[in-house]
Write a protein that holds these residues in place. Structure first.
Motif, PDB file in Angstrom:
ATOM      1  N   PHE A 248       0.836  -1.199   0.000  1.00  0.00           N
ATOM      2  CA  PHE A 248       0.000   0.000   0.000  1.00  0.00           C
ATOM      3  C   PHE A 248       0.875   1.254   0.000  1.00  0.00           C
ATOM      4  CE2 PHE A 248      -4.019  -2.156   1.527  1.00  0.00           C
ATOM      5  CZ  PHE A 248      -4.830  -1.634   0.532  1.00  0.00           C
ATOM      6  N   LEU A 305      -9.961  -4.650   3.292  1.00  0.00           N
ATOM      7  CA  LEU A 305      -8.744  -4.611   2.478  1.00  0.00           C
ATOM      8  C   LEU A 305      -9.066  -4.722   0.993  1.00  0.00           C
ATOM      9  CD1 LEU A 305      -6.284  -6.795   4.608  1.00  0.00           C
ATOM     10  CD2 LEU A 305      -6.209  -4.312   4.266  1.00  0.00           C
ATOM     11  N   ALA A 308     -10.348  -1.336  -0.014  1.00  0.00           N
ATOM     12  CA  ALA A 308      -9.256  -0.358  -0.073  1.00  0.00           C
ATOM     13  C   ALA A 308      -8.416  -0.554  -1.334  1.00  0.00           C
ATOM     14  CB  ALA A 308      -8.379  -0.483   1.165  1.00  0.00           C
ATOM     15  N   ALA A 309      -8.116  -1.807  -1.669  1.00  0.00           N
ATOM     16  CA  ALA A 309      -7.324  -2.084  -2.871  1.00  0.00           C
ATOM     17  C   ALA A 309      -8.085  -1.687  -4.133  1.00  0.00           C
ATOM     18  CB  ALA A 309      -6.947  -3.564  -2.920  1.00  0.00           C
ATOM     19  N   GLY A 341      -6.759   1.117   4.005  1.00  0.00           N
ATOM     20  CA  GLY A 341      -5.990  -0.122   4.043  1.00  0.00           C
ATOM     21  C   GLY A 341      -4.928  -0.111   5.122  1.00  0.00           C
ATOM     22  N   THR A 406      -4.383 -10.933  -0.018  1.00  0.00           N
ATOM     23  CA  THR A 406      -5.664 -11.005   0.685  1.00  0.00           C
ATOM     24  C   THR A 406      -6.446 -12.233   0.232  1.00  0.00           C
ATOM     25  OG1 THR A 406      -5.670  -8.578   0.760  1.00  0.00           O
ATOM     26  CG2 THR A 406      -7.709  -9.691   1.340  1.00  0.00           C
TER      27      THR A 406
END
Length: 427
Positions: A248, A305, A308-309, A341, A406
């Motif tokens: 990130f 996550l 966020a990605a 994230g 993930t």
């Protein structure tokens, strides 16, 4: 782990009834607001100092006659030094206390910050920035450990989100103030002013932060430290979280290190003040990091996550469109995705570690700032070799890494459940 099962894990971990005798801080309780504001100010000072030259790199390049990749080491050098020093300094916090080490770190960092404007050469500037990054290494992991020890589990994600929000405010205000001051009086006045602001934050932090009530001094013996670090690195969930934090930060470091060169060149040709004002986008990070706790409650940690990605990737797509408004929207999405994230991954580390929390957080911070260093340095090289598209391509590669890890974690958790399951904390 699926979002549904992750929600169950979070509910079990953070919503369990608290004992009436639990003296840790909670929202509305004694000391919580002081603690939150103190660590918020520490986050402001840390990010304002750590990235004080990032928005000013075109001016630094011009002053010293240096290339973008050479000037980028005023950022990469500081973050790399932080990454190297965070683990040994976290060990000192286990022995001497979180508040003591955080105070010492800020004191040294702001003192160096007042010397930075007088650097006669780029080499001296980079050396001072390396020293400053090393000093700041004592703060992030110690802050996470302080929160894990002094705040009730139910409030931990929110408390860490507020600390991360301070990071975003510091990063934003330092760049905006620096940008306009640099346009009028040069980059040296700009970084000197940021140093003075950081001094005020450091003084207020020490005056406001409550004394720790749940800290137990640990050993400084190298074998004990090595054993604790080995335990954390043997945990597959922690390993994944460390790499996710680094990836990130690669996206974030690359984008924000190079964006000044992109926007100050044709076809945009923005002034230094306007380039600095672009960092108002950091306000989005303040909101998204503070909201991470609610997102985790609804989507689970892995679900957050993924979100966020995906948000970060969408922002990178928009960065390929050579239109200022579209690029600004892209920066908004990248910033929101990154801070959500980061807050989720860092709080997951504090939640997962059952001992040596300072070392667990230190390993995360080390990986995180290695990611920043790589993103800043390689992002600048990619920009030199292939232009803005090369920097964006680096960001895409890092986001794909986050998604892959993930997915791997989700698959591993489902496989473990099929074979009898594991304790919630191992998920």
């Amino acid at each position: 782990m699926s979002p549904a099962s992750s929600r169950a894990a979070v509910t079990h971990a953070v919503a369990a009834p608290q004992s009436p005798s639990d003296t840790r801080m909670a929202p509305g309780g004694p000391g919580y607001r002081r603690m939150s504001f103190a660590l918020f100010l520490a986050g402001v000072a840390t990010f304002a100092l750590l990235y004080s030259t990032q928005a000013l790199l075109p001016l630094v390049s011009a002053d010293y006659g240096a290339s973008a990749s050479a000037a980028s080491w005023t950022v990469s050098g500081a973050t790399f030094a932080l990454a190297v020093c965070v683990l040994p300094l976290s060990a000192l916090s286990e022995r001497f206390g979180r508040r003591t080490l955080m105070t010492a770190s800020l004191t040294v960092a702001v003192a160096v910050g007042l010397l930075v404007p007088f650097a006669p050469t780029l080499e001296v500037l980079v050396a001072l920035r390396v020293l400053q990054g090393a000093a700041l290494a004592g703060l992030p992991a110690s802050a996470m450990a302080y929160l894990a020890e002094e705040v009730r589990p139910k409030a931990l994600v929110t408390a860490i989100g507020l600390f991360v929000a301070g990071n975003s405010i510091g990063g934003m205000s330092g760049r905006i103030i620096g940008g306009w001051l640099a346009e009028a009086w040069g980059w040296r006045v700009a970084v000197g002013t940021i140093g003075v602001i950081a001094v005020a934050c450091a003084v207020a932090f020490r005056a406001l932060l409550p004394a720790p009530r749940h800290f137990t001094a640990g050993s400084l013996h190298p074998r004990a430290l090595a054993r604790t670090v080995g335990d954390h690195l043997a945990n597959p969930l922690l390993r994944r979280l460390y790499v996710i934090g680094a990836l990130f930060m690669m996206v974030f470091g690359a984008t924000y290190t190079v964006i000044g060169y992109r926007l100050s060149a044709a076809p945009f040709s923005l002034s230094q003040g306007l380039v600095g004002s672009i960092f108002l986008v950091y306000l989005v990070g303040t909101v998204s990091s503070s909201a991470a706790g609610k997102l985790v409650g609804r989507l689970g940690r892995r679900g957050t996550l993924y979100l966020a990605a995906g948000t970060t990737a969408a922002g990178l797509v928009l960065e390929l469109v050579p239109h200022l408004l579209v690029m600004l929207i892209g920066l908004v999405l990248i910033t929101a995705g990154f801070f959500a994230g980061h807050a989720t991954a860092s709080s997951s580390v504090s939640h997962t570690a059952t001992h040596g929390r300072a070392q667990a957080s230190a390993l995360y911070q080390s990986a995180y700032y290695v990611g920043s260093s790589i993103g800043s340095a390689v992002g600048a090289l990619a920009f030199h070799a292939a232009g803005w598209d090369g920097t964006v391509a680096l960001g895409f590669a890092a986001v794909l890494g986050v998604v892959a890890l993930t997915v791997w974690g989700t698959y591993a958790a489902r496989t473990q459940r099929r074979h009898g399951g594991v304790p919630v904390s191992a998920h």
